[in-house]
Design a protein around this motif. Structure first.
Motif, mmCIF file in Angstrom:
data_model
loop_
_atom_site.group_PDB
_atom_site.id
_atom_site.type_symbol
_atom_site.label_atom_id
_atom_site.label_comp_id
_atom_site.label_asym_id
_atom_site.label_seq_id
_atom_site.Cartn_x
_atom_site.Cartn_y
_atom_site.Cartn_z
ATOM 1 N N ALA A 259 63.165 -24.693 -1.918
ATOM 2 C CA ALA A 259 63.080 -23.299 -2.363
ATOM 3 C C ALA A 259 64.260 -22.912 -3.242
ATOM 4 N N GLY A 260 65.380 -23.602 -3.093
ATOM 5 C CA GLY A 260 66.585 -23.275 -3.855
ATOM 6 C C GLY A 260 67.512 -24.464 -3.903
ATOM 7 N N ASP A 261 68.806 -24.214 -3.850
ATOM 8 C CA ASP A 261 69.803 -25.265 -3.945
ATOM 9 C C ASP A 261 69.805 -26.125 -2.684
ATOM 10 N N ARG A 262 70.403 -27.314 -2.808
ATOM 11 C CA ARG A 262 70.447 -28.259 -1.681
ATOM 12 C C ARG A 262 71.594 -29.222 -1.888
ATOM 13 N N PRO A 263 72.031 -29.885 -0.795
ATOM 14 C CA PRO A 263 72.997 -30.980 -0.962
ATOM 15 C C PRO A 263 72.368 -32.104 -1.777
ATOM 16 N N ALA A 264 73.181 -32.887 -2.441
ATOM 17 C CA ALA A 264 72.691 -34.011 -3.263
ATOM 18 C C ALA A 264 72.383 -35.199 -2.363
ATOM 19 N N TRP A 265 71.432 -35.018 -1.452
ATOM 20 C CA TRP A 265 71.118 -36.079 -0.499
ATOM 21 C C TRP A 265 70.635 -37.345 -1.200
ATOM 22 N N ASP A 266 70.004 -37.189 -2.368
ATOM 23 C CA ASP A 266 69.557 -38.366 -3.108
ATOM 24 C C ASP A 266 70.731 -39.223 -3.558
ATOM 25 N N ARG A 267 71.898 -38.589 -3.773
ATOM 26 C CA ARG A 267 73.098 -39.347 -4.131
ATOM 27 C C ARG A 267 73.666 -40.085 -2.919
ATOM 28 N N ALA A 268 73.198 -39.724 -1.730
ATOM 29 C CA ALA A 268 73.680 -40.353 -0.493
ATOM 30 C C ALA A 268 72.693 -41.373 0.051
ATOM 31 N N GLY A 269 71.620 -41.647 -0.702
ATOM 32 C CA GLY A 269 70.673 -42.668 -0.276
ATOM 33 C C GLY A 269 69.327 -42.160 0.175
ATOM 34 N N ALA A 270 69.138 -40.837 0.278
ATOM 35 C CA ALA A 270 67.833 -40.304 0.650
ATOM 36 C C ALA A 270 66.859 -40.489 -0.509
ATOM 37 N N LEU A 271 65.592 -40.615 -0.181
ATOM 38 C CA LEU A 271 64.541 -40.801 -1.178
ATOM 39 C C LEU A 271 63.748 -39.505 -1.285
ATOM 40 N N LEU A 272 63.738 -38.878 -2.461
ATOM 41 C CA LEU A 272 62.973 -37.670 -2.712
ATOM 42 C C LEU A 272 61.667 -38.062 -3.381
ATOM 43 N N VAL A 273 60.544 -37.682 -2.760
ATOM 44 C CA VAL A 273 59.235 -38.140 -3.224
ATOM 45 C C VAL A 273 58.256 -36.967 -3.280
ATOM 46 N N LYS A 274 57.130 -37.208 -3.952
ATOM 47 C CA LYS A 274 56.092 -36.188 -4.028
ATOM 48 C C LYS A 274 55.300 -36.106 -2.734
ATOM 49 N N ASP A 275 55.083 -37.255 -2.075
ATOM 50 C CA ASP A 275 54.257 -37.310 -0.871
ATOM 51 C C ASP A 275 54.950 -38.172 0.182
#
Length: 464
Positions: A259-275
């Motif tokens: 909905a808004g801002d977030r920590p850069a979890w993708d820079r820490a190894g999390a995978l951001l996906v569509k599904d």
């Protein structure tokens, strides 16, 4: 030995000190147990370290007791994470609230942009009825918005709704709410339960300002033992009553719908996906489903001991290969065979000391998504889910014979100890909150579970 705190942090080796020191709280977490401290809190600290941001400190809220607060507050919320042979102090948690503290004020604060939850499957309970999901029973003492508005809210979801109401009144901006619990479609499930407790005006605000992305989390985090605390203290050089022990492996898949801002979890190894659903289903069925099978069939004290038995390890392979893997799709390009091998290696890790009794708790809430849904998929395809049926039979033996049964439906699960396997299967399959009406009426499934329970009661081997 002195206790870990900011004043004593200089006693800790530089390589084991926190990677970041947040100055602002941007994340509120409901259910600050060991898993959150070993998973989301670690990702959040790494995200801050990767970007240099200091505005993603975590305010954790305990749901039932003061135990975590009693451990962390005297340590300025610092604690150690031992992952394999490495121990490092994590500094992303800034505050721990206990029941009675003003959680709503933290949720309404403008700098709060994300709420995460690890409140266990049991907390998402929904009363049985039309459209209800098997295994989910009611999440609040009052299922009405007026009950929550009057202060009668019960549980984490009720507290979340109270916080959303305060945020709407404060016009504090958009909010992302992330369920990190092992549920299918956990974001949609949480959104639905929140909607049930919102009055129309609040529901409209939530629809415009709040998102509920789905997530999949994976890291094995056993309960910390006194021996673990002694080991961490020896490694850090300070006493740490909040330490957690985990494995080196960690995975976090998040639906990219904030909905808004977030920590850069993708820079820490999390995978951001569509599904997220293919990954979620894979983890729930292969890892968590295997864990449940271990809990109800192995007779071992720790997971590593169960997998150390070659016959039991072969049973797990057949469960995953024959019954669970065929129900998975949408994983094109993913090394599923390698993932299953990694699971067996993780299970066999003797350093984790993951207690089987811990996994066995609240089975009525876990079985539907871990084992019963894949059983339905196999039955619908004309196949016999015999390895799943064996694990379900193990659960039935457990709930009818365990001296101590930790389950919200315990009173309905226990038998008098005199019924035979067929009667036990009929009685337990009739509990629709767990099995629905379909499995009870399915002769193939009923027959498989009955045969398996007879074999278990007779001391038969797991493999033919």
């Amino acid at each position: 030995m002195v206790r870990l705190s900011r004043a004593t942090l200089s006693r800790v080796a530089p390589a084991a000190r926190p990677l970041a020191e947040p100055r602002v709280t941007g994340v509120v977490h409901l259910g600050i147990g060991a898993f959150h401290r070993a998973h989301q809190a670690v990702y959040t600290e790494r995200a801050m370290a990767a970007t240099g941001e200091d505005r993603w400190g975590i305010c954790g809220a305990s749901q039932r007791s003061t135990d975590v607060a009693d451990r962390l507050r005297p340590q300025d919320c610092l604690y150690g994470v031992r992952a394999g042979d490495e121990v490092r102090v994590v500094g992303s948690v800034r505050e721990v609230l206990v029941p009675g503290d003003d959680l709503a004020a933290r949720l309404a604060a403008p700098q709060t942009a994300v709420v995460t939850l690890t409140i266990t499957e049991q907390a998402y309970r929904r009363a049985p009825g039309p459209g209800a999901t098997p295994g989910m029973v009611s999440s609040a003492s009052s299922g009405t918005a007026s009950g929550v508005a009057s202060g009668a809210a019960a549980g984490a979801i009720g507290r979340l709704v109270a916080g959303l109401r305060a945020r709407a009144a404060a016009d504090a901006g958009p909010l992302t709410v992330l369920s990190c619990d092992n549920l299918p479609d956990n974001g949609a499930t949480l959104a639905g339960l929140v909607a049930e407790l919102c009055e129309p005006r609040l529901l409209g605000w939530v629809g415009e300002n709040v998102s509920f992305p789905a997530t999949m989390v994976d890291r094995i985090v056993p309960a910390t033992t006194p021996a673990d605390l002694d080991d961490v203290a020896a490694r850090l050089g300070v006493s740490d009553l909040g330490a957690v022990v985990t494995e080196p492996f960690a995975q976090w898949v998040i639906e990219d719908r904030f909905a808004g801002d977030r920590p850069a979890w993708d820079r820490a190894g999390a995978l951001l996906v569509k599904d997220v659903r293919p990954y979620e289903r894979m983890k729930l069925r292969l890892l968590n489903g295997s864990h449940s099978a271990i809990a109800y069939l192995s007779g071992a004290e720790h997971v590593s001991e169960a997998v150390g038995d070659p016959a039991f390890a072969e049973y797990l392979r057949r469960l995953m290969d024959d019954d669970l893997s065929p129900t998975l799709d949408g994983l094109d390009g993913f090394d599923l065979a390698g993932y299953k091998e990694s699971l067996l290696a993780r299970f066999a890790n003797p350093g984790l000391r993951h207690r089987v009794a811990q996994i066995a708790m609240d089975g009525s809430q876990k079985l539907p998504q871990r084992l019963l849904d894949p059983a339905r998929d196999r039955l619908a395809g004309g196949h016999e889910p015999r390895w799943i049926a064996l694990a379900v039979a193990g659960w039935m033996r457990h709930v009818t014979t365990a001296r101590e049964l930790h389950d919200p439906l315990a009173d309905r699960l226990r038998g008098d100890g005199t019924a035979g396997p067929a009667a036990t299967v009929r009685r337990l399959l009739a509990i629709e909150e767990i099995f629905g009406a379909d499995l009870r009426e399915n002769r193939v499934f009923t027959g498989l579970v009955t045969d398996c329970l007879e074999r278990l009661n007779a001391g038969g081997a797991l493999l033919p």
